[in-house]
Design a protein around this motif. Structure first.
Motif, PDB file in Angstrom:
ATOM      1  N   GLU A 135      19.669 -47.638 -11.068  1.00 37.76           N
ATOM      2  CA  GLU A 135      18.477 -48.398 -10.677  1.00 37.76           C
ATOM      3  C   GLU A 135      17.884 -47.965  -9.336  1.00 37.76           C
ATOM      4  OE1 GLU A 135      18.806 -52.819 -12.550  1.00 37.76           O
ATOM      5  OE2 GLU A 135      20.280 -52.301 -10.998  1.00 37.76           O
ATOM      6  N   LYS A 136      18.734 -47.599  -8.408  1.00 39.91           N
ATOM      7  CA  LYS A 136      18.254 -47.276  -7.056  1.00 39.91           C
ATOM      8  C   LYS A 136      17.937 -45.792  -6.877  1.00 39.91           C
ATOM      9  CE  LYS A 136      20.453 -51.172  -4.699  1.00 39.91           C
ATOM     10  NZ  LYS A 136      20.343 -52.065  -5.761  1.00 39.91           N
ATOM     11  N   LEU A 137      18.110 -45.011  -7.933  1.00 44.92           N
ATOM     12  CA  LEU A 137      17.835 -43.574  -7.859  1.00 44.92           C
ATOM     13  C   LEU A 137      16.396 -43.295  -8.292  1.00 44.92           C
ATOM     14  CD1 LEU A 137      21.117 -42.223  -9.512  1.00 44.92           C
ATOM     15  CD2 LEU A 137      20.642 -42.549  -7.072  1.00 44.92           C
ATOM     16  N   ASP A 138      15.865 -42.185  -7.854  1.00 43.98           N
ATOM     17  CA  ASP A 138      14.519 -41.759  -8.265  1.00 43.98           C
ATOM     18  C   ASP A 138      14.655 -40.985  -9.582  1.00 43.98           C
ATOM     19  OD1 ASP A 138      11.938 -40.900  -8.545  1.00 43.98           O
ATOM     20  OD2 ASP A 138      11.863 -39.815  -6.635  1.00 43.98           O
ATOM     21  N   LEU A 139      14.717 -41.726 -10.677  1.00 46.12           N
ATOM     22  CA  LEU A 139      15.046 -41.145 -11.980  1.00 46.12           C
ATOM     23  C   LEU A 139      14.044 -40.108 -12.461  1.00 46.12           C
ATOM     24  CD1 LEU A 139      16.278 -44.341 -13.856  1.00 46.12           C
ATOM     25  CD2 LEU A 139      17.606 -42.629 -12.613  1.00 46.12           C
ATOM     26  N   GLY A 140      12.794 -40.227 -12.041  1.00 45.52           N
ATOM     27  CA  GLY A 140      11.784 -39.258 -12.451  1.00 45.52           C
ATOM     28  C   GLY A 140      11.957 -37.905 -11.791  1.00 45.52           C
ATOM     29  N   ASN A 141      12.664 -37.881 -10.666  1.00 44.45           N
ATOM     30  CA  ASN A 141      12.847 -36.623  -9.936  1.00 44.45           C
ATOM     31  C   ASN A 141      14.265 -36.083  -9.991  1.00 44.45           C
ATOM     32  OD1 ASN A 141      10.196 -36.085  -8.992  1.00 44.45           O
ATOM     33  ND2 ASN A 141      10.412 -37.828  -7.615  1.00 44.45           N
ATOM     34  N   ILE A 142      15.127 -36.732 -10.723  1.00 46.36           N
ATOM     35  CA  ILE A 142      16.477 -36.209 -10.945  1.00 46.36           C
ATOM     36  C   ILE A 142      16.450 -35.503 -12.286  1.00 46.36           C
ATOM     37  CG2 ILE A 142      18.889 -36.782 -11.363  1.00 46.36           C
ATOM     38  CD1 ILE A 142      18.539 -39.132  -9.444  1.00 46.36           C
ATOM     39  N   ILE A 143      16.611 -34.203 -12.252  1.00 48.16           N
ATOM     40  CA  ILE A 143      16.558 -33.383 -13.466  1.00 48.16           C
ATOM     41  C   ILE A 143      17.984 -33.086 -13.913  1.00 48.16           C
ATOM     42  CG2 ILE A 143      15.703 -31.238 -14.496  1.00 48.16           C
ATOM     43  CD1 ILE A 143      13.499 -33.216 -13.477  1.00 48.16           C
ATOM     44  N   ILE A 144      18.259 -33.369 -15.188  1.00 53.88           N
ATOM     45  CA  ILE A 144      19.586 -33.110 -15.744  1.00 53.88           C
ATOM     46  C   ILE A 144      19.475 -32.111 -16.890  1.00 53.88           C
ATOM     47  CG2 ILE A 144      20.429 -35.391 -15.066  1.00 53.88           C
ATOM     48  CD1 ILE A 144      20.269 -36.160 -18.085  1.00 53.88           C
ATOM     49  N   THR A 145      20.595 -31.542 -17.231  1.00 53.97           N
ATOM     50  CA  THR A 145      20.663 -30.649 -18.384  1.00 53.97           C
ATOM     51  C   THR A 145      21.094 -31.476 -19.588  1.00 53.97           C
ATOM     52  OG1 THR A 145      21.227 -28.786 -16.961  1.00 53.97           O
ATOM     53  CG2 THR A 145      21.765 -28.564 -19.298  1.00 53.97           C
ATOM     54  N   SER A 146      20.450 -31.248 -20.696  1.00 53.79           N
ATOM     55  CA  SER A 146      20.769 -31.982 -21.914  1.00 53.79           C
ATOM     56  C   SER A 146      22.237 -31.806 -22.285  1.00 53.79           C
ATOM     57  CB  SER A 146      19.892 -31.471 -23.062  1.00 53.79           C
ATOM     58  OG  SER A 146      20.375 -31.946 -24.290  1.00 53.79           O
ATOM     59  N   PRO A 147      22.916 -32.890 -22.633  1.00 59.61           N
ATOM     60  CA  PRO A 147      24.304 -32.748 -23.087  1.00 59.61           C
ATOM     61  C   PRO A 147      24.389 -32.160 -24.499  1.00 59.61           C
ATOM     62  CG  PRO A 147      23.638 -35.051 -23.133  1.00 59.61           C
ATOM     63  CD  PRO A 147      22.494 -34.275 -22.542  1.00 59.61           C
ATOM     64  N   VAL A 148      23.237 -32.015 -25.165  1.00 60.80           N
ATOM     65  CA  VAL A 148      23.215 -31.489 -26.524  1.00 60.80           C
ATOM     66  C   VAL A 148      22.827 -30.015 -26.544  1.00 60.80           C
ATOM     67  CG1 VAL A 148      22.158 -31.727 -28.802  1.00 60.80           C
ATOM     68  CG2 VAL A 148      22.687 -33.762 -27.454  1.00 60.80           C
ATOM     69  N   ALA A 149      21.807 -29.662 -25.769  1.00 61.18           N
ATOM     70  CA  ALA A 149      21.309 -28.278 -25.737  1.00 61.18           C
ATOM     71  C   ALA A 149      21.270 -27.811 -24.289  1.00 61.18           C
ATOM     72  CB  ALA A 149      19.917 -28.217 -26.357  1.00 61.18           C
ATOM     73  N   SER A 150      22.164 -26.929 -23.914  1.00 65.53           N
ATOM     74  CA  SER A 150      22.332 -26.537 -22.509  1.00 65.53           C
ATOM     75  C   SER A 150      21.129 -25.806 -21.925  1.00 65.53           C
ATOM     76  CB  SER A 150      23.583 -25.680 -22.353  1.00 65.53           C
ATOM     77  OG  SER A 150      23.454 -24.500 -23.123  1.00 65.53           O
TER      78      SER A 150
END
Length: 185
Positions: A135-150
């Motif tokens: 909730e307190k993170l800037d979720l729109g600016n945290i980019i993650i790698t898909s756990p399904v397609a690297s």
């Protein structure tokens, strides 16, 4: 900062309630019945959602615990929006195309226990707990790698949107299974 997160949490709760209401009364035979050998049963739809959503939990936990440390791939500016758009389109309930699930997120091919709907409902609470952790993170600016397609990256906010949209798709798929001729009564 994350105005969309409460709406996604509400949707996840509604999906859990809908699943319980629509499928909680079904027998193990009904839950595991498949319209054809190459189609999924109701139980497989829920098993798949548990497996695929759970694959993202370690990523969320690591970011909450250690902070956000993007890789080079995650820092590429245009790709995350493109991949989010592509994946959201692919998992949309309105999408007409069928996609084969990645091998590591396929549902069980054997009989699934009759408590799958209850396990899915509990899993939804775990998904919601992970959403609330951020909730307190800037979720729109945290980019993650898909756990399904690297090769695919997208924002954590889009990861939550993808999860909920994907759940809607498989909830509808499960409902179609129960409406198929031959479904055990």
């Amino acid at each position: 900062m994350n105005e969309e997160l409460p709406k996604l949490i509400d949707e996840a709760n509604a999906i859990a309630d809908d699943a319980q209401k629509s499928f909680g009364h079904l027998s193990a035979t009904q839950l595991n019945w498949k319209p054809s050998p190459n189609q999924w049963s109701v139980a497989q739809c829920f098993d798949h959602l548990i497996v695929i959503n759970s694959a993202a939990f370690p990523v969320v936990e690591q970011i909450v615990r250690d902070g956000y440390k993007p890789t080079l791939q995650q820092r590429l500016p245009l790709l995350p929006r493109f991949f989010a758009w592509m994946v959201l389109k692919a998992v949309s309930p309105e999408g007409k195309s069928k996609y084969k699930a990645a091998r590591h997120v396929e549902p069980s091919s054997s009989t699934i226990a009759a408590d799958i709907v209850n396990r899915f409902k509990a899993h939804q609470q775990e998904l919601i707990r992970h959403m609330k952790m951020t909730e307190k993170l800037d979720l729109g600016n945290i980019i993650i790698t898909s756990p399904v397609a690297s090769f695919a990256t997208y924002s954590m906010l889009n990861a939550f949107k993808i999860a909920v949209t994907h759940e809607h798709r498989h909830l509808l798929q499960a409902k179609r299974v129960t409406e198929t001729a031959g479904f055990p009564s």
